[in-house]
Motif scaffolding. Structure first.
Motif, mmCIF file in Angstrom:
data_model
loop_
_atom_site.group_PDB
_atom_site.id
_atom_site.type_symbol
_atom_site.label_atom_id
_atom_site.label_comp_id
_atom_site.label_asym_id
_atom_site.label_seq_id
_atom_site.Cartn_x
_atom_site.Cartn_y
_atom_site.Cartn_z
ATOM 1 N N ALA A 156 -65.698 41.526 -11.385
ATOM 2 C CA ALA A 156 -66.361 40.240 -11.206
ATOM 3 C C ALA A 156 -65.661 39.145 -11.996
ATOM 4 N N MET A 157 -65.162 39.465 -13.192
ATOM 5 C CA MET A 157 -64.479 38.464 -14.001
ATOM 6 C C MET A 157 -63.189 38.012 -13.314
ATOM 7 N N ASP A 158 -62.543 38.919 -12.609
ATOM 8 C CA ASP A 158 -61.330 38.542 -11.880
ATOM 9 C C ASP A 158 -61.649 37.549 -10.772
ATOM 10 N N VAL A 159 -62.756 37.817 -10.064
ATOM 11 C CA VAL A 159 -63.168 36.907 -8.991
ATOM 12 C C VAL A 159 -63.506 35.538 -9.566
ATOM 13 N N ALA A 160 -64.258 35.541 -10.689
ATOM 14 C CA ALA A 160 -64.643 34.280 -11.319
ATOM 15 C C ALA A 160 -63.417 33.497 -11.770
ATOM 16 N N ALA A 161 -62.452 34.193 -12.345
ATOM 17 C CA ALA A 161 -61.236 33.525 -12.801
ATOM 18 C C ALA A 161 -60.459 32.943 -11.621
ATOM 19 N N TRP A 162 -60.422 33.679 -10.522
ATOM 20 C CA TRP A 162 -59.704 33.182 -9.336
ATOM 21 C C TRP A 162 -60.372 31.936 -8.779
ATOM 22 N N LEU A 163 -61.725 31.934 -8.762
ATOM 23 C CA LEU A 163 -62.460 30.776 -8.260
ATOM 24 C C LEU A 163 -62.233 29.557 -9.138
ATOM 25 N N ARG A 164 -62.098 29.775 -10.456
ATOM 26 C CA ARG A 164 -61.828 28.655 -11.343
ATOM 27 C C ARG A 164 -60.460 28.038 -11.037
ATOM 28 N N ARG A 165 -59.528 28.879 -10.618
ATOM 29 C CA ARG A 165 -58.197 28.362 -10.295
ATOM 30 C C ARG A 165 -58.146 27.746 -8.894
ATOM 31 N N HIS A 166 -59.175 27.997 -8.099
ATOM 32 C CA HIS A 166 -59.227 27.475 -6.722
ATOM 33 C C HIS A 166 -60.591 26.821 -6.492
#
Length: 225
Positions: free
Chosen positions: A12-22
């Motif tokens: 989930a943290m990976d998804v959250a980090a990706w969304l922050r970058r996009h």
């Protein structure tokens, strides 16, 4: 909060980090934004909740506009049905062939606002002599070279017709006609309707009401010829 691991191996943290970058991801995929569960008690989620609400409002505006368009189309079609019905009744009231021919032309000009109307009828009809919008074709309308390709179609022909067709239908008035509809009158001949407006009749126009008009005119004429 419990750690969530996705089937792909992402956490989930990976998804959250990706969304922050996009940050524009949900703009490109609004259907995902509509399905998210937003914790409204958290202030940071308020903008996303507002975004979802704006999406719903936009969709509602689109639906309302579409509904208004459909209502307008239905109203126009209802008006046309009434016009065709009144037109048919006027033809049925005609006491003879000449009166019927006059009613066909007058109704199209007055009720449907067409500038040019012509009847090309098979055979010879003494009762119609002198009517400028009627042309007798003793050898048969189907034998006219300009209209030979029309009869196999079985459907009305609409649009900017070839000069030869316009000449056959409207004679000296042909140069004025910018668009036209050519309709069969069963086995009796054809009905030509011309307009000075180049966009009045076009290949993509709906032909249902034109067919109804042609059937009414053919049936009315058929009582006398």
């Amino acid at each position: 909060m419990a750690e969530l691991t996705l089937k792909t191996g992402l956490e989930a943290m990976d998804v959250a980090a990706w969304l922050r970058r996009h940050p524009t991801f949900l703009k490109d995929f609004p259907d995902i934004a509509e399905t998210l569960v937003i914790p409204r008690e958290r202030g940071s989620a308020a903008s996303l909740a507002g975004y979802q609400l704006e999406l719903l409002r936009e969709r509602q505006r689109e639906l309302e506009a579409r509904l208004a368009e459909l209502v307008e189309i239905a109203s126009e079609n209802e008006q046309r049905v009434v016009q065709v019905h009144s037109y048919t009744l006027s033809l049925l009231r005609a006491p003879d062939l000449a009166a019927c021919a006059r009613a066909i032309v007058a109704g199209l000009r007055e009720d449907f606002h067409t500038e040019q109307v012509s009847l090309l009828l098979n055979g010879t009809h003494a009762a119609l002599a002198g009517l400028p919008w009627v042309r007798d074709v003793p050898e048969g309308v189907e034998r006219l070279p300009a209209l030979a390709d029309f009869f196999p179609r079985g459907e009305p022909l609409c649009g900017r017709l070839a000069p030869a067709k316009l000449e056959a239908l409207f004679g000296a008035a042909a140069p004025e006609v910018q668009s036209a509809a050519l309709l069969r009158l069963g086995t009796l001949g054809v009905l030509g309707i011309g307009s000075l407006d180049a966009n009045r009749f076009h290949p993509g126009i709906g032909t249902l009401f034109l067919k109804l008009i042609a059937e009414a005119a053919g049936a009315a004429l058929g009582r006398y010829v």
